[in-house]
Design a protein around this motif. Structure first.
Motif, PDB file in Angstrom:
ATOM      1  N   UNK A  15      16.673 -27.500  67.633  1.00 31.86           N
ATOM      2  CA  UNK A  15      18.105 -27.278  67.878  1.00 31.86           C
ATOM      3  C   UNK A  15      18.970 -28.016  66.865  1.00 31.86           C
ATOM      4  N   UNK A  16      18.576 -29.217  66.502  1.00 37.19           N
ATOM      5  CA  UNK A  16      19.338 -29.958  65.505  1.00 37.19           C
ATOM      6  C   UNK A  16      19.277 -29.260  64.148  1.00 37.19           C
ATOM      7  N   UNK A  17      18.128 -28.677  63.817  1.00 40.39           N
ATOM      8  CA  UNK A  17      17.990 -27.958  62.550  1.00 40.39           C
ATOM      9  C   UNK A  17      18.882 -26.721  62.506  1.00 40.39           C
ATOM     10  N   UNK A  18      19.171 -26.138  63.675  1.00 39.44           N
ATOM     11  CA  UNK A  18      20.092 -24.997  63.700  1.00 39.44           C
ATOM     12  C   UNK A  18      21.505 -25.451  63.381  1.00 39.44           C
ATOM     13  N   UNK A  19      21.812 -26.701  63.662  1.00 35.74           N
ATOM     14  CA  UNK A  19      23.152 -27.225  63.404  1.00 35.74           C
ATOM     15  C   UNK A  19      23.288 -27.823  62.013  1.00 35.74           C
ATOM     16  N   UNK A  20      22.154 -28.239  61.424  1.00 33.52           N
ATOM     17  CA  UNK A  20      22.212 -28.932  60.134  1.00 33.52           C
ATOM     18  C   UNK A  20      20.940 -28.643  59.352  1.00 33.52           C
ATOM     19  N   UNK A  49      18.653 -38.549  62.933  1.00 31.21           N
ATOM     20  CA  UNK A  49      19.330 -38.380  64.225  1.00 31.21           C
ATOM     21  C   UNK A  49      18.316 -38.350  65.365  1.00 31.21           C
ATOM     22  N   UNK A  50      17.186 -37.706  65.148  1.00 28.99           N
ATOM     23  CA  UNK A  50      16.152 -37.637  66.180  1.00 28.99           C
ATOM     24  C   UNK A  50      15.584 -39.020  66.473  1.00 28.99           C
ATOM     25  N   UNK A  84      24.284 -38.252  67.855  1.00 29.05           N
ATOM     26  CA  UNK A  84      23.606 -39.008  66.792  1.00 29.05           C
ATOM     27  C   UNK A  84      23.634 -38.239  65.475  1.00 29.05           C
ATOM     28  N   UNK A  85      23.488 -36.923  65.545  1.00 25.16           N
ATOM     29  CA  UNK A  85      23.557 -36.118  64.324  1.00 25.16           C
ATOM     30  C   UNK A  85      24.949 -36.216  63.706  1.00 25.16           C
ATOM     31  N   UNK A 135      23.270 -21.108  60.136  1.00 24.73           N
ATOM     32  CA  UNK A 135      23.001 -21.555  61.498  1.00 24.73           C
ATOM     33  C   UNK A 135      23.866 -20.756  62.474  1.00 24.73           C
ATOM     34  N   UNK A 136      23.546 -20.874  63.739  1.00 22.24           N
ATOM     35  CA  UNK A 136      24.346 -20.211  64.769  1.00 22.24           C
ATOM     36  C   UNK A 136      25.781 -20.733  64.736  1.00 22.24           C
ATOM     37  N   UNK A 137      25.921 -22.022  64.484  1.00 19.49           N
ATOM     38  CA  UNK A 137      27.254 -22.615  64.433  1.00 19.49           C
ATOM     39  C   UNK A 137      28.073 -22.022  63.292  1.00 19.49           C
TER      40      UNK A 137
END
Length: 177
Positions: free
Chosen positions: A28-33, A42-43, A80-81, A108-110
């Motif tokens: 999910x974080x990779x979809x944002x960044x 961040x993880x 955190x990200x 990304x989706x964002x």
């Protein structure tokens, strides 16, 4: 149960929590960044925060524990990200330093949502908001700031941020209905 064990200091429980949640959090974080280093940082920070803050996790029922833990951890990871990206400055906004073939870049989706906000009906509706309401929506929704951070950025009280956000949502609902 796992979070309670982590709160009690069990590193085995933290290891199991990491094994269960790290893969989907990373995805999910990779979809944002797209910056893998920022995502990894961040993880890691997320699990440090879980280790330190497990005693503050508010568990309402055993059945909802897994969903509650996932939501709690996602909230921590997302914040955190954002913090990681802020520490690095705006470098992540500028994109890659070297040329990249357009076919190889997947947004990304964002990014898709932001594009629709900028160029679609939502963008037109946003443009019709007053500057004060638009600034709050920009800060809280598009930039992902907390109410406190938006309050500081916009130099207005937190209560005013909340009120303007409520008004902006109502106006956008009317515009888009």
């Amino acid at each position: 149960m796992l979070v309670a064990a982590v709160a009690a200091g069990s590193s085995d429980a933290l290891r199991l929590l990491h094994r269960r949640h790290a893969p989907w959090l990373r995805a999910r974080l990779r979809r944002a960044c797209r910056d893998a280093d920022a995502v990894d940082e961040a993880l890691q920070d997320t699990f440090v925060a879980v280790w330190k803050g497990a005693s503050r996790f508010n568990r309402r029922s055993r059945e909802a524990e897994d969903a509650g833990v996932a939501a709690w951890m996602w909230t921590i990871a997302r914040r955190r990200l954002v913090s990681t990206l802020r520490k690095r400055g705006s470098r992540w906004i500028a994109g890659p330093r070297e040329p990249v073939e357009a076919d190889t870049v997947t947004g990304s989706a964002e990014e898709a949502v932001l594009s629709a906000v900028e160029h679609g009906e939502a963008g037109s509706a946003m443009a019709r908001l007053s500057p004060e309401l638009r600034a709050v929506v920009q800060s809280c929704v598009l930039d992902g700031l907390t109410v406190r951070e938006a309050s500081h950025r916009l130099e207005i009280p937190e209560g005013t941020v909340k009120t303007r956000m409520r008004r902006a949502k109502a106006r956008l609902r009317e515009e888009l209905a």
